[in-house]
Design a protein around this motif. Structure first.
Motif, PDB file in Angstrom:
ATOM      1  N   VAL A  95       1.018  -1.205   0.044  1.00  0.00           N
ATOM      2  CA  VAL A  95       0.083  -0.008  -0.168  1.00  0.00           C
ATOM      3  C   VAL A  95       0.799   1.319   0.030  1.00  0.00           C
ATOM      4  O   VAL A  95       1.510   1.481   0.981  1.00  0.00           O
ATOM      5  CB  VAL A  95      -0.971   0.165   1.193  1.00  0.00           C
ATOM      6  N   TYR A  96       0.661   2.015  -1.201  1.00  0.00           N
ATOM      7  CA  TYR A  96       1.621   3.099  -1.119  1.00  0.00           C
ATOM      8  C   TYR A  96       0.943   4.501  -0.829  1.00  0.00           C
ATOM      9  O   TYR A  96      -0.245   4.677  -1.248  1.00  0.00           O
ATOM     10  CB  TYR A  96       2.085   3.308  -2.702  1.00  0.00           C
ATOM     11  N   ALA A  97       1.286   5.257  -0.084  1.00  0.00           N
ATOM     12  CA  ALA A  97       0.571   6.534   0.558  1.00  0.00           C
ATOM     13  C   ALA A  97       1.613   7.542   1.236  1.00  0.00           C
ATOM     14  O   ALA A  97       2.684   7.317   1.411  1.00  0.00           O
ATOM     15  CB  ALA A  97      -0.463   6.001   1.581  1.00  0.00           C
ATOM     16  N   PRO A  98       1.084   8.782   1.106  1.00  0.00           N
ATOM     17  CA  PRO A  98       1.908   9.635   1.653  1.00  0.00           C
ATOM     18  C   PRO A  98       2.297   9.244   3.229  1.00  0.00           C
ATOM     19  O   PRO A  98       1.502   8.734   3.783  1.00  0.00           O
ATOM     20  CB  PRO A  98       1.251  11.069   1.910  1.00  0.00           C
ATOM     21  N   PRO A  99       3.311   9.666   3.718  1.00  0.00           N
ATOM     22  CA  PRO A  99       3.857   9.574   5.065  1.00  0.00           C
ATOM     23  C   PRO A  99       2.557   9.880   6.299  1.00  0.00           C
ATOM     24  O   PRO A  99       2.106  10.827   6.040  1.00  0.00           O
ATOM     25  CB  PRO A  99       5.219  10.352   5.594  1.00  0.00           C
ATOM     26  N   GLY A 100       2.173   8.808   7.161  1.00  0.00           N
ATOM     27  CA  GLY A 100       1.253   9.045   7.958  1.00  0.00           C
ATOM     28  C   GLY A 100      -0.195   9.320   7.516  1.00  0.00           C
ATOM     29  O   GLY A 100      -1.082   9.363   8.424  1.00  0.00           O
ATOM     30  N   ALA A 101      -0.341   8.995   6.281  1.00  0.00           N
ATOM     31  CA  ALA A 101      -1.710   9.398   5.521  1.00  0.00           C
ATOM     32  C   ALA A 101      -2.790   8.191   6.055  1.00  0.00           C
ATOM     33  O   ALA A 101      -3.902   8.462   6.068  1.00  0.00           O
ATOM     34  CB  ALA A 101      -1.526   9.240   4.188  1.00  0.00           C
ATOM     35  N   LEU A 102      -2.321   6.985   6.445  1.00  0.00           N
ATOM     36  CA  LEU A 102      -3.293   5.853   6.731  1.00  0.00           C
ATOM     37  C   LEU A 102      -3.107   5.657   8.263  1.00  0.00           C
ATOM     38  O   LEU A 102      -3.651   4.646   8.641  1.00  0.00           O
ATOM     39  CB  LEU A 102      -2.921   4.670   5.817  1.00  0.00           C
ATOM     40  N   ASP A 103      -2.593   6.348   8.948  1.00  0.00           N
ATOM     41  CA  ASP A 103      -2.467   6.151  10.483  1.00  0.00           C
ATOM     42  C   ASP A 103      -3.884   6.165  10.899  1.00  0.00           C
ATOM     43  O   ASP A 103      -4.252   4.975  11.786  1.00  0.00           O
ATOM     44  CB  ASP A 103      -1.852   7.246  11.313  1.00  0.00           C
ATOM     45  N   ALA A 104      -4.771   6.778  10.724  1.00  0.00           N
ATOM     46  CA  ALA A 104      -6.006   6.546  11.342  1.00  0.00           C
ATOM     47  C   ALA A 104      -7.039   5.443  10.927  1.00  0.00           C
ATOM     48  O   ALA A 104      -7.711   4.860  11.775  1.00  0.00           O
ATOM     49  CB  ALA A 104      -6.918   8.016  11.086  1.00  0.00           C
ATOM     50  N   VAL A 105      -6.869   5.168   9.638  1.00  0.00           N
ATOM     51  CA  VAL A 105      -7.726   3.994   9.164  1.00  0.00           C
ATOM     52  C   VAL A 105      -7.008   2.858   9.534  1.00  0.00           C
ATOM     53  O   VAL A 105      -7.932   1.831  10.044  1.00  0.00           O
ATOM     54  CB  VAL A 105      -7.745   3.922   7.695  1.00  0.00           C
ATOM     55  N   LEU A 106      -5.847   2.785   9.809  1.00  0.00           N
ATOM     56  CA  LEU A 106      -5.103   1.430  10.013  1.00  0.00           C
ATOM     57  C   LEU A 106      -5.227   1.257  11.553  1.00  0.00           C
ATOM     58  O   LEU A 106      -5.240   0.197  12.272  1.00  0.00           O
ATOM     59  CB  LEU A 106      -3.650   1.294   9.869  1.00  0.00           C
ATOM     60  N   ALA A 107      -5.607   2.371  12.250  1.00  0.00           N
ATOM     61  CA  ALA A 107      -5.973   2.114  13.747  1.00  0.00           C
ATOM     62  C   ALA A 107      -7.376   1.661  14.134  1.00  0.00           C
ATOM     63  O   ALA A 107      -7.662   1.491  15.428  1.00  0.00           O
ATOM     64  CB  ALA A 107      -5.677   3.691  14.519  1.00  0.00           C
ATOM     65  N   LEU A 108      -8.106   1.475  13.098  1.00  0.00           N
ATOM     66  CA  LEU A 108      -9.409   0.936  13.509  1.00  0.00           C
ATOM     67  C   LEU A 108      -9.402  -0.425  14.058  1.00  0.00           C
ATOM     68  O   LEU A 108     -10.268  -0.745  14.939  1.00  0.00           O
ATOM     69  CB  LEU A 108     -10.330   1.021  12.364  1.00  0.00           C
ATOM     70  N   ASP A 109      -8.565  -1.111  13.858  1.00  0.00           N
ATOM     71  CA  ASP A 109      -8.413  -2.535  14.345  1.00  0.00           C
ATOM     72  C   ASP A 109      -7.041  -2.485  15.420  1.00  0.00           C
ATOM     73  O   ASP A 109      -6.102  -1.891  14.994  1.00  0.00           O
ATOM     74  CB  ASP A 109      -8.034  -3.374  13.204  1.00  0.00           C
ATOM     75  N   ARG A 110      -6.870  -3.418  16.219  1.00  0.00           N
ATOM     76  CA  ARG A 110      -5.912  -3.569  16.872  1.00  0.00           C
ATOM     77  C   ARG A 110      -4.780  -4.255  16.021  1.00  0.00           C
ATOM     78  O   ARG A 110      -5.167  -4.894  15.241  1.00  0.00           O
ATOM     79  CB  ARG A 110      -6.048  -4.710  18.077  1.00  0.00           C
ATOM     80  N   PRO A 111      -3.466  -3.871  16.282  1.00  0.00           N
ATOM     81  CA  PRO A 111      -2.221  -4.329  15.355  1.00  0.00           C
ATOM     82  C   PRO A 111      -2.309  -5.612  14.944  1.00  0.00           C
ATOM     83  O   PRO A 111      -2.140  -6.133  13.859  1.00  0.00           O
ATOM     84  CB  PRO A 111      -1.161  -3.741  16.159  1.00  0.00           C
ATOM     85  N   ALA A 112      -2.874  -6.502  15.958  1.00  0.00           N
ATOM     86  CA  ALA A 112      -2.578  -7.912  15.634  1.00  0.00           C
ATOM     87  C   ALA A 112      -3.612  -8.490  14.710  1.00  0.00           C
ATOM     88  O   ALA A 112      -3.468  -9.432  13.978  1.00  0.00           O
ATOM     89  CB  ALA A 112      -3.002  -8.891  16.974  1.00  0.00           C
ATOM     90  N   MET A 113      -4.712  -7.925  14.703  1.00  0.00           N
ATOM     91  CA  MET A 113      -5.856  -8.304  13.797  1.00  0.00           C
ATOM     92  C   MET A 113      -5.138  -8.036  12.084  1.00  0.00           C
ATOM     93  O   MET A 113      -5.473  -8.978  11.436  1.00  0.00           O
ATOM     94  CB  MET A 113      -6.999  -7.227  13.752  1.00  0.00           C
ATOM     95  N   LEU A 114      -4.621  -7.128  11.841  1.00  0.00           N
ATOM     96  CA  LEU A 114      -4.001  -6.930  10.322  1.00  0.00           C
ATOM     97  C   LEU A 114      -2.564  -7.136  10.212  1.00  0.00           C
ATOM     98  O   LEU A 114      -1.775  -6.995   9.064  1.00  0.00           O
ATOM     99  CB  LEU A 114      -4.205  -5.386  10.130  1.00  0.00           C
ATOM    100  N   ALA A 115      -1.979  -7.940  11.256  1.00  0.00           N
ATOM    101  CA  ALA A 115      -0.470  -8.202  11.355  1.00  0.00           C
ATOM    102  C   ALA A 115      -0.237  -8.962   9.994  1.00  0.00           C
ATOM    103  O   ALA A 115      -0.871 -10.108   9.829  1.00  0.00           O
ATOM    104  CB  ALA A 115      -0.199  -8.867  12.485  1.00  0.00           C
TER     105      ALA A 115
END
Length: 254
Positions: A95-115
């Motif tokens: 997934v290519y994005a500007p730095p930090g752009a996806l912090d909020a959407v990736l924080a919707l799940d606990r890190p282990a969910m999308l590990a």
């Protein structure tokens, strides 16, 4: 890989609403396919169900995100869930994005969910990279948050995409001789003063496409539930090439 996929570059619009999805529609989302490789650009609100109507989640090979507003990236979360929670999870999705752009959407799940389900890669203006059979170039363009204009080159064809942007000289370089310019056109002819530096009009898009020599212009990110005719009329005053509005299901074969 089907015969259609191998024949040339194809862009399919999943949605083109700005801000929120109108009834039965979706926000920004575009699937580009070439040589069996599928790139999803801007998985905005409500794009995933439309994607899954034709393409399994695990068949997406890469995702490009222009910026972090949810109408351009919110459905990355359910896309990743569909991949990692399936019976046979595929490799991590680049997934290519500007730095930090996806912090909020990736924080919707606990890190282990999308590990292990996502590989984040930063878009760097002036530093091209290879994404499957495509060359990807990025431009930094003005918006309320960091926004990357994207240029995909593959199969002898060029797709240029503005993301959301205010007026910028760089837009002509982004779209130079593109086979398709996918351009934000939130308003037909003028942007309210408070957003004038951060958004564009259909008239702006027409001038950019004309100056850049783009073969096709596809207007996107129109305000929900607004008619298409004023935008098409505004763009056509300066652009005489192939012109249309991005609506769900619209496909461009290059």
């Amino acid at each position: 890989m089907t015969a259609g996929e191998s024949a040339g570059v194809r862009l399919t619009v999943l949605g083109g609403c700005g801000a929120w999805p109108a009834a039965g529609q979706a926000c920004s989302g575009y699937l580009v396919a070439y040589d069996g490789f599928r790139v999803l650009i801007d998985p905005g609100y409500a794009t995933l169900p439309r994607l899954l109507a034709s393409t399994a989640a695990e068949e997406v090979d890469a995702v490009l995100v222009s910026h972090g507003h949810p109408d351009h990236c919110a459905d990355l979360n359910p896309l990743l869930r569909a991949r990692v929670l399936g019976a046979a999870p595929p490799p991590a999705l680049p997934v290519y994005a500007p730095p930090g752009a996806l912090d909020a959407v990736l924080a919707l799940d606990r890190p282990a969910m999308l590990a292990g389900g996502v590989e984040l890669l930063e878009l760097t203006p002036g530093r091209p990279c290879e994404v499957g059979p495509f060359r990807l170039d990025a431009w930094s363009l003005p918006h309320h948050v960091p926004n990357a204009g994207l240029r995909l080159t593959g199969g002898g064809r060029v797709i240029a995409y503005t993301g959301d942007t205010g007026p910028a000289d760089e837009l002509v370089d982004l779209a130079r001789d593109a086979d398709l310019l996918l351009a934000e056109a939130t308003y037909p002819e003028w942007v309210p003063e408070e957003d004038a530096r951060h958004l564009s009009t259909a008239a702006d898009a027409g001038r950019t496409a004309s100056s850049a020599g783009a073969a096709r212009l596809l207007l996107t990110h129109l305000w929900p539930d607004t008619p298409h005719e004023p935008a098409l009329d505004a763009a056509s005053r300066s652009y005489t090439g192939h012109l249309a509005v991005a609506t769900a299901g619209h496909t461009v074969h290059l």
